[in-house]
Design a protein around this motif. Sequence first.
Motif, mmCIF file in Angstrom:
data_model
loop_
_atom_site.group_PDB
_atom_site.id
_atom_site.type_symbol
_atom_site.label_atom_id
_atom_site.label_comp_id
_atom_site.label_asym_id
_atom_site.label_seq_id
_atom_site.Cartn_x
_atom_site.Cartn_y
_atom_site.Cartn_z
ATOM 1 N N GLY A 72 -12.215 -4.043 6.250
ATOM 2 C CA GLY A 72 -11.025 -4.370 6.986
ATOM 3 C C GLY A 72 -9.891 -3.976 6.298
ATOM 4 O O GLY A 72 -8.917 -3.362 6.689
ATOM 5 N N VAL A 73 -10.168 -3.868 4.978
ATOM 6 C CA VAL A 73 -9.281 -3.060 3.910
ATOM 7 C C VAL A 73 -8.899 -1.703 4.229
ATOM 8 O O VAL A 73 -7.956 -1.078 4.139
ATOM 9 C CB VAL A 73 -9.293 -3.708 2.558
ATOM 10 C CG1 VAL A 73 -8.308 -3.087 1.505
ATOM 11 C CG2 VAL A 73 -9.488 -5.259 2.353
ATOM 12 N N LYS A 107 -9.639 0.259 6.590
ATOM 13 C CA LYS A 107 -8.998 0.651 7.944
ATOM 14 C C LYS A 107 -7.653 0.713 7.488
ATOM 15 O O LYS A 107 -6.818 1.422 8.007
ATOM 16 C CB LYS A 107 -9.207 -0.326 9.017
ATOM 17 C CG LYS A 107 -10.009 0.375 10.131
ATOM 18 C CD LYS A 107 -10.779 -0.540 11.310
ATOM 19 C CE LYS A 107 -9.895 -1.517 11.721
ATOM 20 N NZ LYS A 107 -10.396 -2.266 12.833
ATOM 21 N N SER A 108 -6.956 -0.432 7.151
ATOM 22 C CA SER A 108 -5.576 -0.539 6.585
ATOM 23 C C SER A 108 -5.115 0.414 5.914
ATOM 24 O O SER A 108 -4.069 1.293 6.095
ATOM 25 C CB SER A 108 -5.199 -2.089 6.490
ATOM 26 O OG SER A 108 -4.060 -1.986 5.816
ATOM 27 N N LEU A 134 -4.679 3.917 7.484
ATOM 28 C CA LEU A 134 -3.784 4.063 8.483
ATOM 29 C C LEU A 134 -2.297 4.209 7.808
ATOM 30 O O LEU A 134 -1.418 5.023 7.864
ATOM 31 C CB LEU A 134 -3.438 2.632 9.300
ATOM 32 C CG LEU A 134 -2.370 2.430 10.416
ATOM 33 C CD1 LEU A 134 -2.946 3.731 11.366
ATOM 34 C CD2 LEU A 134 -2.120 1.229 11.094
ATOM 35 N N GLU A 135 -2.062 3.360 6.762
ATOM 36 C CA GLU A 135 -0.944 3.282 5.791
ATOM 37 C C GLU A 135 -0.874 4.578 4.998
ATOM 38 O O GLU A 135 0.175 5.100 4.965
ATOM 39 C CB GLU A 135 -0.939 2.165 4.748
ATOM 40 C CG GLU A 135 0.258 1.765 4.255
ATOM 41 C CD GLU A 135 1.309 0.997 5.318
ATOM 42 O OE1 GLU A 135 0.905 1.094 6.610
ATOM 43 O OE2 GLU A 135 2.353 1.203 5.120
ATOM 44 N N GLU A 145 -5.012 -6.557 6.358
ATOM 45 C CA GLU A 145 -3.905 -5.312 6.717
ATOM 46 C C GLU A 145 -3.002 -5.509 5.439
ATOM 47 O O GLU A 145 -2.675 -4.020 5.015
ATOM 48 C CB GLU A 145 -3.377 -5.460 8.089
ATOM 49 C CG GLU A 145 -4.343 -5.565 9.272
ATOM 50 C CD GLU A 145 -4.953 -6.852 9.565
ATOM 51 O OE1 GLU A 145 -4.601 -7.858 9.117
ATOM 52 O OE2 GLU A 145 -6.084 -6.796 10.364
ATOM 53 N N GLU A 146 -2.661 -6.535 5.293
ATOM 54 C CA GLU A 146 -1.488 -6.668 4.401
ATOM 55 C C GLU A 146 -2.142 -5.918 2.804
ATOM 56 O O GLU A 146 -1.353 -5.317 2.190
ATOM 57 C CB GLU A 146 -0.968 -8.343 4.151
ATOM 58 C CG GLU A 146 -0.122 -8.289 5.426
ATOM 59 C CD GLU A 146 1.089 -7.648 5.484
ATOM 60 O OE1 GLU A 146 1.873 -7.680 4.484
ATOM 61 O OE2 GLU A 146 1.300 -7.081 6.700
ATOM 62 N N GLY A 176 -4.297 -3.794 2.290
ATOM 63 C CA GLY A 176 -4.289 -2.462 2.353
ATOM 64 C C GLY A 176 -3.036 -1.765 2.234
ATOM 65 O O GLY A 176 -2.901 -0.882 1.402
ATOM 66 N N LYS A 177 -2.065 -2.429 3.188
ATOM 67 C CA LYS A 177 -0.613 -1.932 2.970
ATOM 68 C C LYS A 177 -0.150 -1.758 1.728
ATOM 69 O O LYS A 177 0.491 -0.869 1.117
ATOM 70 C CB LYS A 177 0.194 -2.712 3.857
ATOM 71 C CG LYS A 177 0.551 -2.202 5.482
ATOM 72 C CD LYS A 177 1.562 -2.819 5.779
ATOM 73 C CE LYS A 177 1.475 -3.048 7.463
ATOM 74 N NZ LYS A 177 2.360 -3.790 7.975
#
Lengths: 342, 342
Positions: A80-81, A83-84, A87-88, A299-300, A302-303
């Motif tokens: 999950g991390v 993937k983020s 993207l970022e 997501e957060e 990873g961002k």
Amino acid sequence: MPNDTIGIKELAEIAGVSIATVSRAISNPKRVSKATREKVLDAVKKTGYSPNRLGASLRTAKTGNIIAIMPDVSDQFNFGVIKSLELEASKRGYSVLLGDTQGDRARELAYGAIVRSKQADGIILFSHRLPYDIDVDAFDANNFPPIVNSCETSGLPGLPLVSINNRAAGEEATNYLIGLGHKKIAVITGSTESPSAVERLKGYLAALKTIGINRDNDLIKYGNYTIESGEENTKQLLALTDRPSAIFCFSDEIAMGCLAALKNSGLKVPEDISVMGFDDIRFARFFDPPLTTIAQPVEEIGKHCISLLHEKLTDKDAKPEDVILPHKLVVRSSTGPVKPDE
Amino acid sequence: MPNDTIGIKELAEIAGVSIATVSRAISNPKRVSKATREKVLDAVKKTGYSPNRLGASLRTAKTGNIIAIMPDVSDQFNFGVIKSLELEASKRGYSVLLGDTQGDRARELAYGAIVRSKQADGIILFSHRLPYDIDVDAFDANNFPPIVNSCETSGLPGLPLVSINNRAAGEEATNYLIGLGHKKIAVITGSTESPSAVERLKGYLAALKTIGINRDNDLIKYGNYTIESGEENTKQLLALTDRPSAIFCFSDEIAMGCLAALKNSGLKVPEDISVMGFDDIRFARFFDPPLTTIAQPVEEIGKHCISLLHEKLTDKDAKPEDVILPHKLVVRSSTGPVKPDE
DNA sequence: GGCCGCATGGTAAACGTTTACCATTTGTTG
DNA sequence: CAACAAATGGTAAACGTTTACCATGCGGCC
């Protein structure tokens, strides 16, 4: 016919300009006139020229690559991390390369070497262990490429951490079970080497202590974050003369193994025993029964990892600080009130 | 104090030798005397010098990196192959970098560019689609860095494939269900773009044809290899007036979603309906019930991928051929005899 | 027309390695 | 001890970029 990729020199000749102009036309377009730029771009298209980034990186001391080093890319939570991250990172023009170590020290070092040898600009580290063969006490973050810790802290100065508050999350999960009437609550932890697991355990103990229950070592199983660990440790818990009414698994994968072991033993979840997970991986709602768990804001996470790394990459003097993000209890149907007779 | 990593020149000075000797002491030890080698290695240890591989790669036109490009690193089946790739690659001195594309064309191209721009030597490709922005018809494998196809063929000359025989596997799985008395057998496929899914479907149709059953489009659901796809398509199959007695899922993840949907609808597996998976991912035996599936030889696949790539990397004129490996039917308890009344 | 400033494009140095080639030293053999 | 081979280490070129610096040409302005 053979693999003769064309170089900037040939390209320059074909386009009828100097190599400096080729370079500018490609990576600094406004520096050349429209006419020459098109001449160059046409030649690029015609020849299939692709600049050699080794040369460029050598000159600029930047690669645009970020390497994410982790023990297991197939871990659904890590994913999950990831993937983020990707993207970022691509939004900011970086490519993310994944380094899967399987916890093997040699491979950790190999991926660390990729950064030290300038093939990538920085590291997102999903482990508490530094991928360098050096004395930790002598480690000075300023002498190494930037690292951001994701989810697991290395505890070293200069390495910012992005994570939830694992202690609080462990406490909240335990409190939820306590609220359902459970008193005999077992845990299956992650590796004792993993700071996140250690923190969760502290939270668990704190919650119990609050209601006056002391540590019961029989109910604490030290495992790792894998499905097999969940299965094996659950079997051991069931062998206790006085078995727990709830099991708090420190990862959803552990919970998966736990559920399988419980089913094998004929126990019904949550009627006979409650199971709680951690992470809220994408499979969790497909478990049987769907899993109550602690969701991490992947997501957060990873961002912020990319954001911190970028900050450090663009400003050497930046002192990025830890980012602690909120977790969330997700109630599904693997947990229920304690049985009256227990 | 700042990130001043030392270069070969300073190192040479410290060791009191020329840079050529430093280079040789490190990467070609027998070329220097024991005494000087130790002098150099001591200096390396003292200073923490790490050679810049950009310079080296630029000179040698080799990086020692292999990039594995795939739509989803978290796919448990891919992961089995990845693990094996990494092991085999590191035995041969390569590092494997993972490029996760999520099927996004831009990211495919970005990872492809890493190789074209010489930051990696070759590609293991887990997709039928070339990571280059070029006309496929004009593609000449000789003009590009070596690629080995893993599990999905690009169908292009010069790109060897390592895979099982998906058609045969699809046929064998279907035959197994037929042997249990099933006649109404549904499939949930992978993406129609995926050659492996297309082949498995051919095998399924061939098996049915052999026993005189014609294609029934109601029983063929085109999905993708995900859990959500399995759940959704199963719902649709259950809505049929004449529902199937068995569902053949083209991946174990599909099967996971399928089982969840069946459970929701109150059907018992395998008593009411049989479910068959594909891949034998590490979770398969923990499914409820444990999943009957087709196991792919993931270790072997990974091994051969690296072996073929290495061959091509060390011998430009090598013409590596496709490697087709045996699959295996793994019977667990998600499949059973058809109900008498059906 | 003379001058300035800007747009444009070229020249060459630099990034950090490896390695062909050469020079020196050391060892071997008659 | 002469002669030659082998071992060792240095010099410098090369890999493919980017970019500081410079040269040229052109338009605009007085």
